[in-house]
Write a protein that holds these residues in place. Sequence first.
Motif, short mmCIF file in Angstrom:
data_model
loop_
_atom_site.label_atom_id
_atom_site.label_comp_id
_atom_site.label_asym_id
_atom_site.label_seq_id
_atom_site.Cartn_x
_atom_site.Cartn_y
_atom_site.Cartn_z
N ARG A 92 -18.92 -2.61 0.43
CA ARG A 92 -17.98 -1.49 0.51
C ARG A 92 -16.66 -1.85 1.19
NH1 ARG A 92 -21.62 2.66 3.65
NH2 ARG A 92 -19.88 4.10 3.40
N ASP A 93 -16.55 -3.03 1.75
CA ASP A 93 -15.38 -3.36 2.56
C ASP A 93 -14.86 -4.76 2.27
OD1 ASP A 93 -15.40 -0.94 4.27
OD2 ASP A 93 -17.32 -1.75 4.94
N ASN A 94 -13.54 -4.90 2.42
CA ASN A 94 -12.87 -6.19 2.35
C ASN A 94 -12.00 -6.30 3.60
OD1 ASN A 94 -10.94 -8.26 1.88
ND2 ASN A 94 -11.18 -8.05 -0.33
N VAL A 95 -12.47 -7.06 4.59
CA VAL A 95 -11.81 -7.12 5.89
C VAL A 95 -10.37 -7.62 5.76
CG1 VAL A 95 -11.82 -8.24 8.15
CG2 VAL A 95 -13.94 -7.38 7.17
N ALA A 96 -10.15 -8.70 5.01
CA ALA A 96 -8.81 -9.27 4.90
C ALA A 96 -7.83 -8.28 4.29
CB ALA A 96 -8.86 -10.55 4.06
N ALA A 97 -8.28 -7.53 3.31
CA ALA A 97 -7.40 -6.55 2.66
C ALA A 97 -7.11 -5.37 3.58
CB ALA A 97 -8.03 -6.07 1.35
N VAL A 98 -8.15 -4.83 4.19
CA VAL A 98 -8.01 -3.61 4.99
C VAL A 98 -7.23 -3.86 6.28
CG1 VAL A 98 -9.28 -1.88 6.32
CG2 VAL A 98 -10.06 -2.52 4.05
N GLN A 99 -7.52 -4.97 6.96
CA GLN A 99 -6.97 -5.18 8.29
C GLN A 99 -5.73 -6.07 8.33
OE1 GLN A 99 -10.91 -4.43 11.03
NE2 GLN A 99 -10.00 -6.44 11.06
N SER A 100 -5.50 -6.84 7.29
CA SER A 100 -4.35 -7.76 7.31
C SER A 100 -3.38 -7.47 6.18
CB SER A 100 -4.84 -9.21 7.25
OG SER A 100 -3.76 -10.11 7.32
N ALA A 101 -3.77 -7.75 4.95
CA ALA A 101 -2.84 -7.63 3.82
C ALA A 101 -2.24 -6.23 3.70
CB ALA A 101 -3.56 -8.02 2.52
N ALA A 102 -3.09 -5.22 3.77
CA ALA A 102 -2.60 -3.84 3.61
C ALA A 102 -1.71 -3.43 4.78
CB ALA A 102 -3.77 -2.89 3.48
N ILE A 103 -2.07 -3.81 6.00
CA ILE A 103 -1.30 -3.39 7.17
C ILE A 103 0.03 -4.13 7.23
CG2 ILE A 103 -1.33 -3.11 9.66
CD1 ILE A 103 -3.35 -1.40 7.98
N ILE A 104 0.04 -5.40 6.88
CA ILE A 104 1.30 -6.15 6.84
C ILE A 104 2.24 -5.53 5.80
CG2 ILE A 104 2.31 -8.36 6.17
CD1 ILE A 104 -0.12 -9.71 7.50
N ALA A 105 1.70 -5.15 4.65
CA ALA A 105 2.51 -4.47 3.63
C ALA A 105 3.00 -3.12 4.14
CB ALA A 105 1.69 -4.30 2.36
N LEU A 106 2.16 -2.40 4.87
CA LEU A 106 2.54 -1.10 5.43
C LEU A 106 3.69 -1.26 6.43
CD1 LEU A 106 2.21 1.91 6.05
CD2 LEU A 106 0.31 1.29 7.59
N ILE A 107 3.61 -2.28 7.27
CA ILE A 107 4.67 -2.51 8.26
C ILE A 107 6.01 -2.75 7.56
CG2 ILE A 107 5.47 -4.12 10.04
CD1 ILE A 107 2.44 -4.52 10.74
N GLU A 108 5.98 -3.54 6.50
CA GLU A 108 7.21 -3.80 5.73
C GLU A 108 7.75 -2.51 5.13
OE1 GLU A 108 8.59 -6.17 1.67
OE2 GLU A 108 6.75 -6.77 2.70
N ALA A 109 6.85 -1.68 4.59
CA ALA A 109 7.28 -0.41 4.01
C ALA A 109 7.85 0.53 5.07
CB ALA A 109 6.11 0.26 3.29
N CYS A 110 7.26 0.53 6.25
CA CYS A 110 7.75 1.38 7.34
C CYS A 110 9.15 0.95 7.78
CB CYS A 110 6.80 1.32 8.53
SG CYS A 110 5.25 2.21 8.29
N GLU A 111 9.40 -0.37 7.80
CA GLU A 111 10.74 -0.86 8.15
C GLU A 111 11.76 -0.37 7.13
OE1 GLU A 111 10.37 -5.08 10.38
OE2 GLU A 111 9.53 -5.07 8.35
N GLU A 112 11.41 -0.42 5.86
CA GLU A 112 12.32 0.00 4.80
C GLU A 112 12.56 1.51 4.84
OE1 GLU A 112 10.50 -1.29 1.22
OE2 GLU A 112 10.83 -3.43 1.58
N ALA A 113 11.52 2.28 5.19
CA ALA A 113 11.60 3.74 5.15
C ALA A 113 12.17 4.34 6.43
CB ALA A 113 10.22 4.32 4.88
N GLY A 114 12.37 3.53 7.45
CA GLY A 114 12.93 4.05 8.69
C GLY A 114 11.93 4.79 9.55
N VAL A 115 10.65 4.45 9.45
CA VAL A 115 9.64 5.06 10.33
C VAL A 115 9.92 4.63 11.76
CG1 VAL A 115 7.18 5.10 10.92
CG2 VAL A 115 7.89 5.16 8.52
#
Length: 431
Positions: A82-105
């Motif tokens: 049911r889980d993919n540690v690398a995707a959930v905790q690293s890849a997805a969060i790193i992508a989220l951080i980039e998106a937050c920088e672009e969106a001005g969060v």
Amino acid sequence: MRILVLGGYGLIGSALTRRLIADGHEVTGLGRNISASQRLIPDATWITADIARLTTAGDWRPVISGFDAVVNASGALQSGGRDNVAAVQSAAIIALIEACEEAGVKRFIQISATMAAADAETDFMRTKGEADARLKASSLGWTIFRPGLVIAHAAYGGTALLRMLAALPGFGLMAYGDRRIQTISLDDIAEAVSLAAGSEQLTGVEADLVEHSDQTLVEIVAAVRKWLGWPDHVFVLNLPRWTTSIVVLLADMAGWLGWRSPLRSNAVKVLEGGISGSASETRAVLGRPALSLVQTLRSIPATQADRWHARLSLAFPIILTGLIAFWGISGLFALVRFPEAAAVLSDSPASGLAGWLVAGGIAADLTIAAGLAWRSTTALAVKAAMGLTLAYLALGSWLTPDLWLDPLGPFVKSAALIGLHVMILPLLEDR
């Protein structure tokens, strides 16, 4: 602020969601299955999304639009069915951080873990460390909290394991019982996040969240047992390493069937190294020492429901394994002894269909055994097993009249079998 909480219905995430709502923020929770959360925390808005699939900034842009802050309380202990540690905790969060920088969060609060590092031994700690490093290098107003062993009234993961160990009758079983561990109250984590979200004083702060003192795992289990209102174990048996290795191997195998056992290898490796952090960092964040383990347990008095849950959680894997074995052996035995099984129906009204009926029973038994073992189909298999038990009782009464020579026996056995299936249904939500 408008705050997005990743993993908003988890053990930590649900507490953060409630606290932030109480503080007056407009909170949205995100997770894969939000149906129960919509009922339990109706004051929050909920978004259905699988974090493991949001691995690019583009995937996140429509999700984070309009939010002022993000709190990441998501995570996965270990990869499995049911889980993919690398995707959930690293890849997805790193992508989220980039998106937050672009969106001005404006704010990003990360719930990490003590000893998380990009070069850590386990993928759980390593991926947490990778996301932490990317966040610290970002332009966001970030805060990173690293909790120790979380103690909460709700039971999940490590908390559930402590209660299961405490629920052992008379004697205790322990592995790595001498390891030193610092705990943290879930309420203290919620307060820390509340402080970080409510002001900019904790921006750029990376801090452990742990109590001042530490204790051994044996001492923690003893404290939980006392909290539950039971006397101390008469003695504690320390399991040898080879026994622990077998249990861990079985737990890892169960993980690929979708079961999130707290005894999987990542958890045991973390436990083997002990769980420690800087209490002075916690004091700096909270403005006071964190609650000790004893203080935490006193703040959440145990009820009869907690004692029932501890006992049933201990019994759950035993009962489930027994039911899987029961249906599997029943089907395999009939398959191996097919002629003898069909012969039982030779004098019945359905003698001409004896072979088909036995073959159908074999297929049904083996299907239920497989369904019980696979986590995503367990609840359905439990209900099917209860229905099949009643069907066997009804058909047996009609096709084999000798059954009624002892009419009480079949009913008692069927009731007991159905009762075992009913017992595990409520506990499936926790796993």
